[in-house]
Design an enzyme around this catalytic site. Structure first.
Site, PDB file in Angstrom:
ATOM      1  N   LYS A  72      24.180  20.884 -11.826  1.00 30.61           N
ATOM      2  CA  LYS A  72      23.122  21.603 -12.547  1.00 30.61           C
ATOM      3  C   LYS A  72      21.811  21.674 -11.761  1.00 30.61           C
ATOM      4  O   LYS A  72      21.075  22.648 -11.875  1.00 30.61           O
ATOM      5  CB  LYS A  72      22.888  21.013 -13.929  1.00 30.61           C
ATOM      6  CG  LYS A  72      22.374  19.589 -13.994  1.00 30.61           C
ATOM      7  CD  LYS A  72      22.162  19.164 -15.444  1.00 30.61           C
ATOM      8  CE  LYS A  72      21.633  17.750 -15.558  1.00 30.61           C
ATOM      9  NZ  LYS A  72      22.564  16.739 -15.018  1.00 30.61           N
TER      10      LYS A  72
ATOM     11  N   ARG B  16      17.508  15.186 -22.815  1.00 29.49           N
ATOM     12  CA  ARG B  16      18.735  14.409 -22.633  1.00 29.49           C
ATOM     13  C   ARG B  16      19.316  13.947 -23.968  1.00 29.49           C
ATOM     14  O   ARG B  16      20.464  13.526 -24.025  1.00 29.49           O
ATOM     15  CB  ARG B  16      18.473  13.177 -21.756  1.00 29.49           C
ATOM     16  CG  ARG B  16      18.179  13.487 -20.303  1.00 29.49           C
ATOM     17  CD  ARG B  16      17.908  12.221 -19.532  1.00 29.49           C
ATOM     18  NE  ARG B  16      17.508  12.466 -18.161  1.00 29.49           N
ATOM     19  CZ  ARG B  16      18.347  12.607 -17.140  1.00 29.49           C
ATOM     20  NH1 ARG B  16      19.639  12.526 -17.339  1.00 29.49           N
ATOM     21  NH2 ARG B  16      17.890  12.817 -15.923  1.00 29.49           N
TER      22      ARG B  16
ATOM     23  N   ARG C 153      29.886  12.739  -2.071  1.00 28.90           N
ATOM     24  CA  ARG C 153      28.472  12.990  -1.773  1.00 28.90           C
ATOM     25  C   ARG C 153      27.934  11.980  -0.763  1.00 28.90           C
ATOM     26  O   ARG C 153      28.333  10.825  -0.757  1.00 28.90           O
ATOM     27  CB  ARG C 153      27.622  12.915  -3.055  1.00 28.90           C
ATOM     28  CG  ARG C 153      27.909  14.053  -3.998  1.00 28.90           C
ATOM     29  CD  ARG C 153      26.736  14.432  -4.873  1.00 28.90           C
ATOM     30  NE  ARG C 153      26.149  13.340  -5.627  1.00 28.90           N
ATOM     31  CZ  ARG C 153      25.310  13.541  -6.643  1.00 28.90           C
ATOM     32  NH1 ARG C 153      24.995  14.772  -7.006  1.00 28.90           N
ATOM     33  NH2 ARG C 153      24.804  12.522  -7.307  1.00 28.90           N
TER      34      ARG C 153
ATOM     35  N   ARG D 260      28.130   6.288 -15.903  1.00 34.40           N
ATOM     36  CA  ARG D 260      27.109   7.314 -16.160  1.00 34.40           C
ATOM     37  C   ARG D 260      27.667   8.442 -17.030  1.00 34.40           C
ATOM     38  O   ARG D 260      26.974   8.974 -17.898  1.00 34.40           O
ATOM     39  CB  ARG D 260      26.581   7.883 -14.842  1.00 34.40           C
ATOM     40  CG  ARG D 260      25.759   6.879 -14.044  1.00 34.40           C
ATOM     41  CD  ARG D 260      25.437   7.399 -12.665  1.00 34.40           C
ATOM     42  NE  ARG D 260      24.547   8.557 -12.701  1.00 34.40           N
ATOM     43  CZ  ARG D 260      24.374   9.378 -11.676  1.00 34.40           C
ATOM     44  NH1 ARG D 260      25.043   9.205 -10.544  1.00 34.40           N
ATOM     45  NH2 ARG D 260      23.544  10.391 -11.773  1.00 34.40           N
TER      46      ARG D 260
END
Length: 214
Positions: A13, A88, A127, A171
């Site tokens: 995002k 959030r 990543r 997460r």
């Protein structure tokens, strides 16, 4: 165009938020950037936020909402903005809704980039972050020119602890508990636009623009 970007950690995002902001020539706003700008500027809101952060505590919803409200009321947001990483939670979304109604500038779309958990765990494991400038890469989707070395500053690239599979899953669990309800929140208001985040960055961006009416 006033847009909120939704999606699990690693859904992409942030990347898409930047592209949408560039496309519509509107500010890309992340809570991290707002915190840093206010702390650097020594504002009252910044000082309050810093006191929580220095103590290792989460900045309370009310203060986060005040910081965001202050930012979107600025002149450069007159034609819109892209909110990345906020809201959030439902209380944050409700607070944002109240602020935007007061400003007469309600959110147009909440774009949800939908990616299955297993794909995110795999994606984030690839990543790499630069220890020098913080630039991010991906071993498959966005590799550096030289393996393990940052294109920008030449420093070493590492797999961050928060990109390791067990951390990513934790997460994701938090995301599903806290942030997933936002999808229903914006769907009920007719503002939700869900896109398939498993495809290439360009394909995802094209679908976002299509959903935004381009």
């Amino acid at each position: 165009m006033r847009v909120i970007m939704l999606g699990a950690p690693g859904a992409g995002k942030g990347t898409q938020a930047v592209r949408v902001a560039e496309k519509y020539a509107i500010p890309h706003i992340s809570t991290g950037d707002i915190f840093r700008a206010n702390i650097k500027g020594g504002t009252e809101l910044g000082k309050k936020a810093k006191s929580y952060m220095d103590a290792g505590k989460l900045v309370p919803d009310e203060l986060v909402c005040d910081l965001v409200a202050d930012r979107i009321a600025k002149e450069d947001c007159a034609n819109g903005y892209v909110l990345d990483g906020f809201p959030r939670t439902i209380p944050q979304a409700e607070a944002l809704e109240a602020v935007t109604k007061k400003l007469g500038a309600e959110v147009d779309y909440a774009v949800n980039i939908d990616v299955p958990d297993e794909a995110i765990v795999s994606r984030m494991g690839g990543r790499r972050a630069c220890v020098g400038c913080g630039a991010t890469y991906h071993v498959v989707f966005n590799p550096p020119k030289k393996e393990g070395i940052c294109d920008t500053c030449g420093q070493t690239l590492i797999l961050r602890d928060d990109d390791k599979p067990e951390t990513v899953q934790t997460r994701l669990n938090v995301y599903h508990d806290q942030t997933q309800p936002l999808i229903d929140f914006y769907a009920e208001r007719g503002k939700l636009a869900t896109v398939d985040g498993t495809r290439t960055m360009d394909e995802v961006f094209a679908e976002i623009l299509e959903k935004l009416g381009e």
